[in-house]
Write an enzyme that holds these catalytic residues in place. Structure first.
Site, PDB file in Angstrom:
ATOM      1  N   ASP A 117      -8.712   5.901  -4.597  1.00 33.95           N
ATOM      2  CA  ASP A 117      -7.963   6.939  -5.067  1.00 33.95           C
ATOM      3  C   ASP A 117      -8.601   8.491  -4.679  1.00 33.95           C
ATOM      4  O   ASP A 117      -9.854   8.200  -4.504  1.00 33.95           O
ATOM      5  CB  ASP A 117      -7.516   6.855  -6.425  1.00 33.95           C
ATOM      6  CG  ASP A 117      -8.643   7.003  -7.537  1.00 33.95           C
ATOM      7  OD1 ASP A 117      -9.647   7.987  -7.507  1.00 33.95           O
ATOM      8  OD2 ASP A 117      -8.742   5.836  -8.271  1.00 33.95           O
ATOM      9  N   GLN A 135     -15.982   2.629  -5.910  1.00 31.68           N
ATOM     10  CA  GLN A 135     -15.238   1.173  -5.360  1.00 31.68           C
ATOM     11  C   GLN A 135     -13.568   1.848  -5.415  1.00 31.68           C
ATOM     12  O   GLN A 135     -12.872   0.935  -4.813  1.00 31.68           O
ATOM     13  CB  GLN A 135     -15.281   0.344  -6.249  1.00 31.68           C
ATOM     14  CG  GLN A 135     -16.693  -0.337  -6.366  1.00 31.68           C
ATOM     15  CD  GLN A 135     -17.106  -1.453  -7.454  1.00 31.68           C
ATOM     16  OE1 GLN A 135     -17.028  -1.047  -8.441  1.00 31.68           O
ATOM     17  NE2 GLN A 135     -17.005  -2.619  -7.178  1.00 31.68           N
ATOM     18  N   GLU A 158     -15.776  -2.233 -22.251  1.00 33.26           N
ATOM     19  CA  GLU A 158     -16.378  -3.433 -22.929  1.00 33.26           C
ATOM     20  C   GLU A 158     -17.451  -4.027 -21.873  1.00 33.26           C
ATOM     21  O   GLU A 158     -17.680  -3.623 -20.633  1.00 33.26           O
ATOM     22  CB  GLU A 158     -15.258  -4.726 -23.137  1.00 33.26           C
ATOM     23  CG  GLU A 158     -14.498  -5.089 -22.007  1.00 33.26           C
ATOM     24  CD  GLU A 158     -13.265  -6.001 -22.119  1.00 33.26           C
ATOM     25  OE1 GLU A 158     -12.933  -6.795 -21.278  1.00 33.26           O
ATOM     26  OE2 GLU A 158     -12.751  -5.836 -23.370  1.00 33.26           O
ATOM     27  N   GLY A 181     -17.083   1.778 -15.545  1.00 34.22           N
ATOM     28  CA  GLY A 181     -15.605   1.266 -15.291  1.00 34.22           C
ATOM     29  C   GLY A 181     -15.506   0.083 -14.257  1.00 34.22           C
ATOM     30  O   GLY A 181     -14.511   0.044 -13.660  1.00 34.22           O
ATOM     31  N   HIS A 214     -15.081   1.599  -0.524  1.00 33.41           N
ATOM     32  CA  HIS A 214     -14.011   0.691  -0.117  1.00 33.41           C
ATOM     33  C   HIS A 214     -12.975   1.385   0.649  1.00 33.41           C
ATOM     34  O   HIS A 214     -11.920   0.902   0.574  1.00 33.41           O
ATOM     35  CB  HIS A 214     -13.559  -0.205  -1.392  1.00 33.41           C
ATOM     36  CG  HIS A 214     -14.064  -1.051  -2.049  1.00 33.41           C
ATOM     37  ND1 HIS A 214     -14.362  -1.512  -3.350  1.00 33.41           N
ATOM     38  CD2 HIS A 214     -15.211  -1.794  -1.578  1.00 33.41           C
ATOM     39  CE1 HIS A 214     -14.963  -2.537  -3.594  1.00 33.41           C
ATOM     40  NE2 HIS A 214     -15.942  -2.622  -2.544  1.00 33.41           N
ATOM     41  N   CYS A 257      -1.094   5.395  16.988  1.00 42.13           N
ATOM     42  CA  CYS A 257      -2.144   6.153  16.612  1.00 42.13           C
ATOM     43  C   CYS A 257      -2.443   7.524  17.317  1.00 42.13           C
ATOM     44  O   CYS A 257      -2.095   7.588  18.385  1.00 42.13           O
ATOM     45  CB  CYS A 257      -3.280   5.096  17.018  1.00 42.13           C
ATOM     46  SG  CYS A 257      -5.084   5.833  16.776  1.00 42.13           S
ATOM     47  N   CYS A 269      -8.698   1.123  17.853  1.00 36.93           N
ATOM     48  CA  CYS A 269      -9.681   1.842  18.244  1.00 36.93           C
ATOM     49  C   CYS A 269     -10.624   2.479  17.265  1.00 36.93           C
ATOM     50  O   CYS A 269     -11.407   2.969  17.442  1.00 36.93           O
ATOM     51  CB  CYS A 269      -9.006   3.064  19.037  1.00 36.93           C
ATOM     52  SG  CYS A 269      -8.194   4.417  17.948  1.00 36.93           S
ATOM     53  N   TYR A 314       1.004  -1.170  -0.002  1.00 38.89           N
ATOM     54  CA  TYR A 314       0.021  -0.030  -0.070  1.00 38.89           C
ATOM     55  C   TYR A 314       0.643   1.248   0.133  1.00 38.89           C
ATOM     56  O   TYR A 314       0.360   2.366  -0.613  1.00 38.89           O
ATOM     57  CB  TYR A 314      -0.861  -0.052   1.129  1.00 38.89           C
ATOM     58  CG  TYR A 314      -2.340  -1.054   0.970  1.00 38.89           C
ATOM     59  CD1 TYR A 314      -3.067  -0.623   0.126  1.00 38.89           C
ATOM     60  CD2 TYR A 314      -2.103  -2.139   1.400  1.00 38.89           C
ATOM     61  CE1 TYR A 314      -4.291  -1.449  -0.020  1.00 38.89           C
ATOM     62  CE2 TYR A 314      -3.368  -2.997   1.161  1.00 38.89           C
ATOM     63  CZ  TYR A 314      -4.250  -2.788   0.378  1.00 38.89           C
ATOM     64  OH  TYR A 314      -5.324  -3.453   0.039  1.00 38.89           O
ATOM     65  N   ASN A 372     -18.777   1.439 -20.382  1.00 36.01           N
ATOM     66  CA  ASN A 372     -17.702   0.622 -19.815  1.00 36.01           C
ATOM     67  C   ASN A 372     -16.998   0.332 -21.097  1.00 36.01           C
ATOM     68  O   ASN A 372     -17.305   0.363 -22.339  1.00 36.01           O
ATOM     69  CB  ASN A 372     -18.172  -0.878 -19.402  1.00 36.01           C
ATOM     70  CG  ASN A 372     -17.111  -1.496 -18.307  1.00 36.01           C
ATOM     71  OD1 ASN A 372     -16.584  -0.546 -17.521  1.00 36.01           O
ATOM     72  ND2 ASN A 372     -17.190  -2.851 -18.278  1.00 36.01           N
TER      73      ASN A 372
END
Length: 236
Positions: free
Chosen positions: A94, A91, A204, A176, A109, A136, A120, A56, A202
């Site tokens: 970014d 979803q 496709e 998409g 997401h 944290c 926490c 990540y 989309n």
């Protein structure tokens, strides 16, 4: 074209692909290079947190400097100019929708630019690398900081808010998406059940293409601005 009042738009990785971000399920996508069980599950994080942090952290670095494309900007234009309601459910983790100007946005997401404390449940903006030794800011305990993204086996965010939007929409647009990741893949059925018009924009046909009443296939930077212009021309 019908004049609509309440639009719900679902966006997926295909929308950001033309900005240079990798999709997941294409033959050369992210899951062709990584096993999702290692980097996108709670079990993978417990087994090898360093691998997950590295994955990540690299994705966050790769996203720096990436700009929204014409499709993101068209959706922001729709939200700004449409006389009714527009809700975007993405979803994508970014920040390209926000960078383009969208505000009525649900990140189902999670978001790459946030960190979550697994101890926490506090969330905080985050653009630097994450690691196991970070504490944290809310509970001051180290070892629980993780990306604020929904992993496989976890519940997507804001499902009640999404269900409420779907239950009152008269137009549902999917952009998409692969059509095989639930619960998002089931949104078209929920919209159909209340009589909403359903549209797939989309590159496709998706796996759920047969569920949509209307299809426009092609690059998002071409088909999304054109469809937005058509919507705005009849709603003015």
């Amino acid at each position: 074209m019908t004049v609509y009042q309440r639009i719900v738009i679902l966006t997926g990785a295909g929308l950001s692909a033309e900005s240079g971000l990798s999709t997941f399920r294409d033959k050369d996508g992210i899951w062709a290079r990584y096993d999702y069980r290692d980097v996108a599950t709670p079990e993978g994080f417990a087994r090898n947190p360093s691998l997950v942090y590295d994955f990540y952290n690299q994705r966050r670095r790769d996203g720096m400097g990436v700009q929204p494309n014409a499709a993101h900007r068209a959706l922001a234009k729709l939200e700004d100019a449409f006389p009714g309601d527009v809700v975007i459910v993405t979803q994508n983790i970014d920040g390209l929708h926000e960078a383009a100007g969208s505000r009525n946005l649900i990140h189902m997401h999670g978001q790459m630019a946030q960190a979550l404390c697994a101890l926490c449940n506090a969330r905080s903006p985050w653009v630097e690398d994450l690691s196991a030794d970070l504490a944290c800011s809310a509970c001051a305990t180290p070892g629980g900081m993780r990306p604020d993204v929904v992993w496989f086996g976890e519940m997507p965010y804001d499902l009640d808010q999404i269900a409420a939007a779907l239950s009152s929409c008269d137009l549902f647009i999917s952009i998409g998406t692969s059509g095989n990741v639930y619960p998002a893949a089931g949104f078209v059925a929920a919209a159909r059940d209340i009589g909403a018009h359903t549209v797939e924009l989309n590159l496709e046909p998706s796996e759920g293409a047969s569920l949509f009443a209307e299809h426009v296939h092609g690059p998002a930077t071409e088909v999304v601005p054109a469809y937005v212009d058509k919507l705005l021309s009849v709603s003015a």
